[in-house]
Scaffold this motif. Structure first.
Motif, PDB file in Angstrom:
ATOM      1  N   PRO A   1       6.233  -0.325 -11.002  1.00  0.00           N
ATOM      2  CA  PRO A   1       5.067   0.401 -10.503  1.00  0.00           C
ATOM      3  C   PRO A   1       5.459   0.896  -9.299  1.00  0.00           C
ATOM      4  N   LEU A   2       4.958   2.228  -8.902  1.00  0.00           N
ATOM      5  CA  LEU A   2       4.661   2.803  -7.570  1.00  0.00           C
ATOM      6  C   LEU A   2       3.330   1.837  -6.739  1.00  0.00           C
ATOM      7  N   VAL A   3       3.548   1.613  -5.575  1.00  0.00           N
ATOM      8  CA  VAL A   3       2.655   0.753  -4.900  1.00  0.00           C
ATOM      9  C   VAL A   3       2.391   1.499  -3.705  1.00  0.00           C
ATOM     10  N   ALA A   4       1.215   1.783  -3.478  1.00  0.00           N
ATOM     11  CA  ALA A   4       0.528   2.239  -2.266  1.00  0.00           C
ATOM     12  C   ALA A   4      -0.279   1.129  -1.461  1.00  0.00           C
ATOM     13  N   GLY A   5       0.115   0.621  -0.032  1.00  0.00           N
ATOM     14  CA  GLY A   5      -0.772  -0.333   0.461  1.00  0.00           C
ATOM     15  C   GLY A   5      -0.641  -0.081   1.961  1.00  0.00           C
ATOM     16  N   PRO A   6      -1.060  -1.192   2.472  1.00  0.00           N
ATOM     17  CA  PRO A   6      -0.930  -1.445   3.978  1.00  0.00           C
ATOM     18  C   PRO A   6       0.404  -1.485   4.500  1.00  0.00           C
ATOM     19  N   HIS A   7       1.504  -1.727   3.424  1.00  0.00           N
ATOM     20  CA  HIS A   7       2.934  -2.137   3.788  1.00  0.00           C
ATOM     21  C   HIS A   7       3.568  -0.845   4.026  1.00  0.00           C
ATOM     22  N   ASN A   8       3.118   0.347   3.380  1.00  0.00           N
ATOM     23  CA  ASN A   8       3.750   1.637   3.402  1.00  0.00           C
ATOM     24  C   ASN A   8       3.007   2.865   3.560  1.00  0.00           C
TER      25      ASN A   8
ATOM     26  N   LEU B   1       0.850   4.107 -10.492  1.00  0.00           N
ATOM     27  CA  LEU B   1       0.646   3.897  -9.137  1.00  0.00           C
ATOM     28  C   LEU B   1      -0.388   2.976  -9.101  1.00  0.00           C
ATOM     29  N   VAL B   2      -0.108   1.811  -8.152  1.00  0.00           N
ATOM     30  CA  VAL B   2      -0.903   0.445  -7.844  1.00  0.00           C
ATOM     31  C   VAL B   2      -1.356   0.690  -6.669  1.00  0.00           C
ATOM     32  N   VAL B   3      -2.701   0.745  -6.268  1.00  0.00           N
ATOM     33  CA  VAL B   3      -3.059   1.078  -4.943  1.00  0.00           C
ATOM     34  C   VAL B   3      -3.983  -0.293  -4.249  1.00  0.00           C
ATOM     35  N   CYS B   4      -3.278  -0.904  -3.411  1.00  0.00           N
ATOM     36  CA  CYS B   4      -4.009  -2.240  -2.714  1.00  0.00           C
ATOM     37  C   CYS B   4      -4.378  -2.218  -1.511  1.00  0.00           C
ATOM     38  N   GLN B   5      -5.194  -3.067  -0.958  1.00  0.00           N
ATOM     39  CA  GLN B   5      -5.654  -3.342   0.355  1.00  0.00           C
ATOM     40  C   GLN B   5      -4.941  -4.344   1.046  1.00  0.00           C
ATOM     41  N   ASP B   6      -4.308  -5.162   0.568  1.00  0.00           N
ATOM     42  CA  ASP B   6      -3.626  -6.481   1.362  1.00  0.00           C
ATOM     43  C   ASP B   6      -2.240  -6.548   1.164  1.00  0.00           C
ATOM     44  N   ARG B   7      -1.487  -6.743   1.991  1.00  0.00           N
ATOM     45  CA  ARG B   7      -0.219  -6.949   1.901  1.00  0.00           C
ATOM     46  C   ARG B   7       0.495  -7.730   0.876  1.00  0.00           C
ATOM     47  N   PRO B   8       0.187  -9.152   0.734  1.00  0.00           N
ATOM     48  CA  PRO B   8       0.627  -9.862  -0.427  1.00  0.00           C
ATOM     49  C   PRO B   8       0.386  -9.299  -1.626  1.00  0.00           C
ATOM     50  N   THR B   9      -0.659  -8.876  -1.960  1.00  0.00           N
ATOM     51  CA  THR B   9      -1.012  -8.226  -3.279  1.00  0.00           C
ATOM     52  C   THR B   9       0.018  -7.025  -3.645  1.00  0.00           C
ATOM     53  N   ALA B  10       0.147  -6.035  -2.554  1.00  0.00           N
ATOM     54  CA  ALA B  10       1.021  -5.007  -2.474  1.00  0.00           C
ATOM     55  C   ALA B  10       2.533  -5.336  -2.696  1.00  0.00           C
ATOM     56  N   GLU B  11       3.027  -6.354  -2.104  1.00  0.00           N
ATOM     57  CA  GLU B  11       4.452  -6.532  -2.285  1.00  0.00           C
ATOM     58  C   GLU B  11       4.561  -7.423  -3.856  1.00  0.00           C
TER      59      GLU B  11
ATOM     60  N   PRO C   1       9.689  -5.434  -9.538  1.00  0.00           N
ATOM     61  CA  PRO C   1      10.015  -4.945 -10.802  1.00  0.00           C
ATOM     62  C   PRO C   1       9.819  -6.280 -11.808  1.00  0.00           C
ATOM     63  N   VAL C   2       9.404  -5.875 -12.946  1.00  0.00           N
ATOM     64  CA  VAL C   2       9.153  -6.982 -14.004  1.00  0.00           C
ATOM     65  C   VAL C   2       9.818  -6.613 -15.068  1.00  0.00           C
ATOM     66  N   ASP C   3      10.857  -7.562 -15.437  1.00  0.00           N
ATOM     67  CA  ASP C   3      11.699  -7.445 -16.780  1.00  0.00           C
ATOM     68  C   ASP C   3      10.872  -7.990 -17.912  1.00  0.00           C
ATOM     69  N   ILE C   4      10.823  -7.135 -19.023  1.00  0.00           N
ATOM     70  CA  ILE C   4      10.271  -7.764 -20.276  1.00  0.00           C
ATOM     71  C   ILE C   4      11.054  -8.220 -21.377  1.00  0.00           C
ATOM     72  N   GLY C   5      11.525  -9.281 -21.580  1.00  0.00           N
ATOM     73  CA  GLY C   5      12.682  -9.629 -22.462  1.00  0.00           C
ATOM     74  C   GLY C   5      13.325 -10.748 -22.049  1.00  0.00           C
TER      75      GLY C   5
END
Length: 323
Positions: free
Chosen positions: A134-141, A104-114, A119-123
């Motif tokens: 990641p699950l993200v909690a921020g001003p966008h949701n 879970l990633v917690v952010c305070q600004d929308r650009p960082t949250a978005e 999703p990041v593909d590794i390969g």
């Protein structure tokens, strides 16, 4: 002991590196044929200790007997190196605890949250070996909680709402809702929330608004922040009388908010001997745009004042319930 089939199944690719092109074709995945191949060391053991720390790590046991790990990361800005670190955390946690991890990633600004939400593909693009989600909690949701009753239902969520919406235009209403909700909360609950919001707002403009709200009524706050404000605004006031202490707090709030205080208004405040009236002005000072606005409604005629006084006792219970 390693078996012969085990050895054969991987060593054949060392002997015939081009074999992967044939295998990928059979599997229906289009990899370009290699132009060169380098055999690398197979020992993946770290030769030196590597320090990697997740911000918060929790094990959550659930009613359906499906425990999992929750890794919480606070992210203040975009960082291209973070996805690789997060993938390492999750792989390591799964290896160590044998429990499914959630990030879970917690952010305070929308650009960082978005950014963090993607999703990041590794390969290689043809076939990602791992996908970081990641699950993200921020001003966008996160909800914008501006009602004290709603904040009171879930103070923890209201606190996170205040922290994640620190730069939101509605932050003032959010903080007022939390402050009002805390008036009914035990000190053991209110104190940590007061401090968490102060920490979460940091040096943002909303931090001063929170200090002002805490300063309005310190009777139910015993946290370090409230004690600091109490010392700043009322240290001398306690020795010289409640009215003077309220006057000092009122002037401190106006000063901290950067609102000019003309001499005539300063004299009116310091010359007032009614602590209840000063407390009323103090409440208005938290949101007033000018020093003059703290006296809004003070120009009522005597008849209106008497009617207000008659209604005071009747309205007192309602006022408390609404606060």
């Amino acid at each position: 002991m390693v078996s012969s089939p085990h050895e054969a199944m991987h060593r054949i690719f060392q002997e015939y590196p081009g074999l992967f092109s044939g295998v990928s074709e059979v599997l229906g995945i289009d990899f370009a044929p290699p132009t060169s191949v380098t055999v690398l060391p197979t020992d993946l053991t770290e030769t030196q200790p590597v320090e990697r720390r997740v911000d918060t790590l929790l094990r959550l046991d659930t009613e359906d007997d499906a425990p999992f790990l929750l890794a919480v990361e606070a992210q203040g800005k975009k960082d291209p190196s973070k996805p690789a670190s997060w993938a390492y955390y999750l792989s390591y946690l799964y290896t160590k605890y044998r429990l499914p991890p959630v990030l879970l990633v917690v952010c305070q600004d929308r650009p960082t949250a978005e950014w963090a939400s993607r999703p990041v593909d590794i390969g290689p693009p043809q076939w990602a070996a791992l996908t970081l989600r990641p699950l993200v909690a921020g001003p966008h949701n996160m909800p914008v909680i501006t009602n004290a009753a709603e904040a009171r239902k879930d103070l923890a969520l209201a606190t996170l709402s205040a922290i994640t919406h620190a730069v939101d235009p509605d932050i003032g209403a959010i903080l007022k809702a939390v402050s009002a909700a805390l008036r009914d909360a035990p000190e053991t609950i209110a104190d940590p929330i007061v401090e968490l919001i102060a920490q979460g707002l940091g040096k943002l403009p909303a931090a001063q608004l929170w200090r002002n709200l805490v300063a309005v009524d310190l009777s139910f706050y015993k946290s370090p922040l409230s004690e600091e404000i109490r010392d700043e605004g009322r240290a001398e006031g306690r020795a010289e009388g409640r009215a003077e202490g309220e006057a000092r707090s009122l002037l401190l709030v106006l000063e901290r908010r950067g609102i000019p205080v003309p001499n005539d208004i300063r004299e009116r405040i310091t010359g007032c001997a009614d602590p209840n009236l000063l407390l009323e002005w103090l409440g208005r000072a938290v949101t007033a745009a000018t020093a003059e606005e703290i006296f809004t409604g003070e120009e009522q005629d005597d008849g209106q004042r008497r009617r207000d006084a008659d209604d005071e006792l009747t309205a007192l219970g309602q006022d408390k319930s609404l606060s």
